[in-house]
Design a protein around this motif. Sequence first.
Motif, PDB file in Angstrom:
ATOM      1  N   THR A 259       0.784  -1.377   0.151  1.00 21.15           N
ATOM      2  CA  THR A 259      -0.007   0.101   0.012  1.00 21.15           C
ATOM      3  C   THR A 259       0.881   1.254   0.078  1.00 21.15           C
ATOM      4  OG1 THR A 259      -1.530  -1.137   1.065  1.00 21.15           O
ATOM      5  CG2 THR A 259      -1.748   1.293   0.957  1.00 21.15           C
ATOM      6  N   GLY A 260       1.966   1.316   1.028  1.00 23.41           N
ATOM      7  CA  GLY A 260       2.695   2.412   1.045  1.00 23.41           C
ATOM      8  C   GLY A 260       3.566   2.455  -0.296  1.00 23.41           C
ATOM      9  N   GLY A 261       3.775   1.558  -1.190  1.00 20.31           N
ATOM     10  CA  GLY A 261       4.317   1.595  -2.305  1.00 20.31           C
ATOM     11  C   GLY A 261       3.506   2.284  -3.481  1.00 20.31           C
ATOM     12  N   LEU A 262       2.338   1.953  -3.609  1.00 15.58           N
ATOM     13  CA  LEU A 262       1.325   2.754  -4.252  1.00 15.58           C
ATOM     14  C   LEU A 262       1.185   4.051  -4.069  1.00 15.58           C
ATOM     15  CD1 LEU A 262      -0.991   2.076  -6.777  1.00 15.58           C
ATOM     16  CD2 LEU A 262      -2.526   2.284  -4.825  1.00 15.58           C
ATOM     17  N   MET A 263       0.977   4.353  -2.628  1.00 19.01           N
ATOM     18  CA  MET A 263       1.086   5.849  -2.613  1.00 19.01           C
ATOM     19  C   MET A 263       2.231   6.674  -2.879  1.00 19.01           C
ATOM     20  SD  MET A 263      -0.505   5.494   1.152  1.00 19.01           S
ATOM     21  CE  MET A 263      -0.232   7.210   1.762  1.00 19.01           C
ATOM     22  N   ALA A 264       3.468   6.234  -2.766  1.00 16.22           N
ATOM     23  CA  ALA A 264       4.661   6.787  -3.103  1.00 16.22           C
ATOM     24  C   ALA A 264       4.680   6.961  -4.722  1.00 16.22           C
ATOM     25  CB  ALA A 264       5.645   6.111  -2.610  1.00 16.22           C
ATOM     26  N   LEU A 265       4.316   5.989  -5.601  1.00 16.85           N
ATOM     27  CA  LEU A 265       4.465   6.139  -6.781  1.00 16.85           C
ATOM     28  C   LEU A 265       3.499   7.151  -7.539  1.00 16.85           C
ATOM     29  CD1 LEU A 265       5.201   2.404  -7.688  1.00 16.85           C
ATOM     30  CD2 LEU A 265       6.881   4.428  -8.227  1.00 16.85           C
ATOM     31  N   VAL A 266       2.065   7.084  -6.765  1.00 19.49           N
ATOM     32  CA  VAL A 266       1.055   8.186  -7.361  1.00 19.49           C
ATOM     33  C   VAL A 266       1.637   9.594  -6.835  1.00 19.49           C
ATOM     34  CG1 VAL A 266      -1.320   8.951  -7.035  1.00 19.49           C
ATOM     35  CG2 VAL A 266      -0.521   6.200  -7.300  1.00 19.49           C
ATOM     36  N   GLU A 267       2.136   9.599  -5.695  1.00 20.23           N
ATOM     37  CA  GLU A 267       2.699  10.764  -5.298  1.00 20.23           C
ATOM     38  C   GLU A 267       3.822  11.161  -6.023  1.00 20.23           C
ATOM     39  OE1 GLU A 267       2.818  10.193  -1.087  1.00 20.23           O
ATOM     40  OE2 GLU A 267       0.650   9.966  -0.896  1.00 20.23           O
ATOM     41  N   ASN A 268       4.623  10.579  -6.383  1.00 17.38           N
ATOM     42  CA  ASN A 268       5.643  10.798  -7.291  1.00 17.38           C
ATOM     43  C   ASN A 268       5.852  10.407  -8.690  1.00 17.38           C
ATOM     44  OD1 ASN A 268       7.833  11.800  -5.097  1.00 17.38           O
ATOM     45  ND2 ASN A 268       6.572  10.190  -4.199  1.00 17.38           N
ATOM     46  N   PRO A 269       4.888  10.727  -9.510  1.00 16.73           N
ATOM     47  CA  PRO A 269       4.716  10.376 -10.883  1.00 16.73           C
ATOM     48  C   PRO A 269       5.822  10.315 -11.887  1.00 16.73           C
ATOM     49  CG  PRO A 269       3.994  12.674 -10.599  1.00 16.73           C
ATOM     50  CD  PRO A 269       4.175  12.220  -9.162  1.00 16.73           C
ATOM     51  N   GLY A 270       7.073  11.122 -11.555  1.00 15.58           N
ATOM     52  CA  GLY A 270       8.148  11.170 -12.464  1.00 15.58           C
ATOM     53  C   GLY A 270       8.865   9.946 -11.973  1.00 15.58           C
ATOM     54  N   GLU A 271       8.883   9.281 -10.797  1.00 17.86           N
ATOM     55  CA  GLU A 271       9.799   8.212 -10.491  1.00 17.86           C
ATOM     56  C   GLU A 271       8.744   6.990 -11.081  1.00 17.86           C
ATOM     57  OE1 GLU A 271      12.754   8.054  -8.715  1.00 17.86           O
ATOM     58  OE2 GLU A 271      12.241  10.300  -9.162  1.00 17.86           O
ATOM     59  N   PHE A 272       7.580   7.044 -11.163  1.00 16.21           N
ATOM     60  CA  PHE A 272       6.648   5.999 -11.828  1.00 16.21           C
ATOM     61  C   PHE A 272       6.929   5.777 -13.092  1.00 16.21           C
ATOM     62  CE2 PHE A 272       2.162   4.099 -10.955  1.00 16.21           C
ATOM     63  CZ  PHE A 272       2.439   3.080 -11.559  1.00 16.21           C
ATOM     64  N   GLU A 273       7.262   6.834 -13.835  1.00 14.04           N
ATOM     65  CA  GLU A 273       7.562   6.984 -15.361  1.00 14.04           C
ATOM     66  C   GLU A 273       8.896   6.360 -15.445  1.00 14.04           C
ATOM     67  OE1 GLU A 273       5.627   7.405 -17.829  1.00 14.04           O
ATOM     68  OE2 GLU A 273       4.300   7.593 -16.179  1.00 14.04           O
ATOM     69  N   LYS A 274       9.909   6.545 -14.609  1.00 13.42           N
ATOM     70  CA  LYS A 274      11.244   5.950 -14.515  1.00 13.42           C
ATOM     71  C   LYS A 274      11.161   4.574 -14.629  1.00 13.42           C
ATOM     72  CE  LYS A 274      14.293   9.475 -12.018  1.00 13.42           C
ATOM     73  NZ  LYS A 274      14.903   9.086 -10.742  1.00 13.42           N
ATOM     74  N   VAL A 275      10.090   3.863 -13.861  1.00 10.17           N
ATOM     75  CA  VAL A 275      10.211   2.553 -13.810  1.00 10.17           C
ATOM     76  C   VAL A 275       9.328   1.883 -15.087  1.00 10.17           C
ATOM     77  CG1 VAL A 275       9.366   0.505 -12.299  1.00 10.17           C
ATOM     78  CG2 VAL A 275      10.028   2.372 -11.232  1.00 10.17           C
ATOM     79  N   ARG A 276       8.424   2.797 -15.480  1.00  6.82           N
ATOM     80  CA  ARG A 276       7.813   2.219 -16.741  1.00  6.82           C
ATOM     81  C   ARG A 276       8.646   2.251 -17.942  1.00  6.82           C
ATOM     82  NH1 ARG A 276       2.205   2.548 -15.785  1.00  6.82           N
ATOM     83  NH2 ARG A 276       1.560   3.992 -14.157  1.00  6.82           N
TER      84      ARG A 276
END
Length: 410
Positions: A259-276
Amino acid sequence: MARAEAAQRSLASMDVSDPLLYQNDTWRPLFAQLRREDPVHYCDASPFGPYWSVTRYDDIFAVELDHENFSSASELGGIQIADQPKGQERPNFIRMDPPGHTAHRRAVAPIVAPSNLVNLEALIRERTAEVLDALPRGETFDWVERVSIELTNMMLATLFDFPWEDRDKLTWWSDVAIANVASPDAVVHSEAERTAELVKMGEYFRKLWDVRISAPPSFDLVSMLAHSQATRNLDAREFIGTIGLLIVGGNDTTRNSMTGGLMALVENPGEFEKVRTRRELVPSLVSEIIRWQTPVLHMRRTARCDVELCGRRIARGDKVVMWYISGNYDEDKIERAGEFIVDRVKPRQHLAFGAGIHRCVGDRLAEQQLRILWEEILQRDLRFEIMGPPTRLYSNFIRGIRALPVRIVN
């Protein structure tokens, strides 16, 4: 001068054991001040009695490794800032020092050995895919209930070879074991009520135990405990304590990191895009999620003798609390520790699993479950929107998230 004296008085009276700090997510500035001004801090009055706070990464690591001077033993107080009620102690291997700790831990370690994790990979992936594919599209749902609890619950049932139709009991018992009975929304409201529920847990598992001890050894936690020379004769309280430890250990770290991971990635979209765009970052992402969430806030030790730490004289019998949540945000050890960064140079440099002989026995399984979850999310290109604030657990021990409303937006 007056301002300096007021700040000093504030520091002297600082008590980071208040569960509201973690339920309200307001702990960061207090620990930053302690790390900077008084990294081994003595609180002489709290609801849990006087205690020392160890707040810097390296100092926490030093205490973790020094089990000669700092004890985990149940009879000395155990591993939480709150003492277990007298006469209701529930010993288990995390509340033991060597050699007992070593023998009891060894009994269950094969379940999370690398060879078995390879065997579990396909099963975890299949279940994760089913859970994700069943999520509603375009409507709000509770991520904790539909994903975090469901996945960890199924994994626990597999590890115990637990009756599938009763597996929700595992989540219930985990919640009972870690509940702060002072919270209005706790699942139990007194130590007597907690004990009664855990006795029911013990009775249920004793029936499973009796069947498996009469059968040839099998590869599940109950059979392993029943057939090990070190654990086959556990008394009633040790039995409840050991089963409770395995349930909580297999549940809370992974469940709350999901759950904490989902929150962190939604709140940090630039980091989510790195992983994508760079799927090879998923293992690093997993480690960063675990550090960022730090699902176990602290572990406590008791000083076996008078000992000095960072120039502070700790007396025999004193409570010494290692605040993992502080060590994992120590800017002197972890560069830009206050930021969520998925491509860190040393992503596994964190304290969320502990260290030394008490390092979490299931750490690799937790990482595996999280890795597969994010691989499957990325495979489906799922994107999420958080639809409201999380409901956080009232606790100074588990950094838990009880509910999180989300929506899939693609």
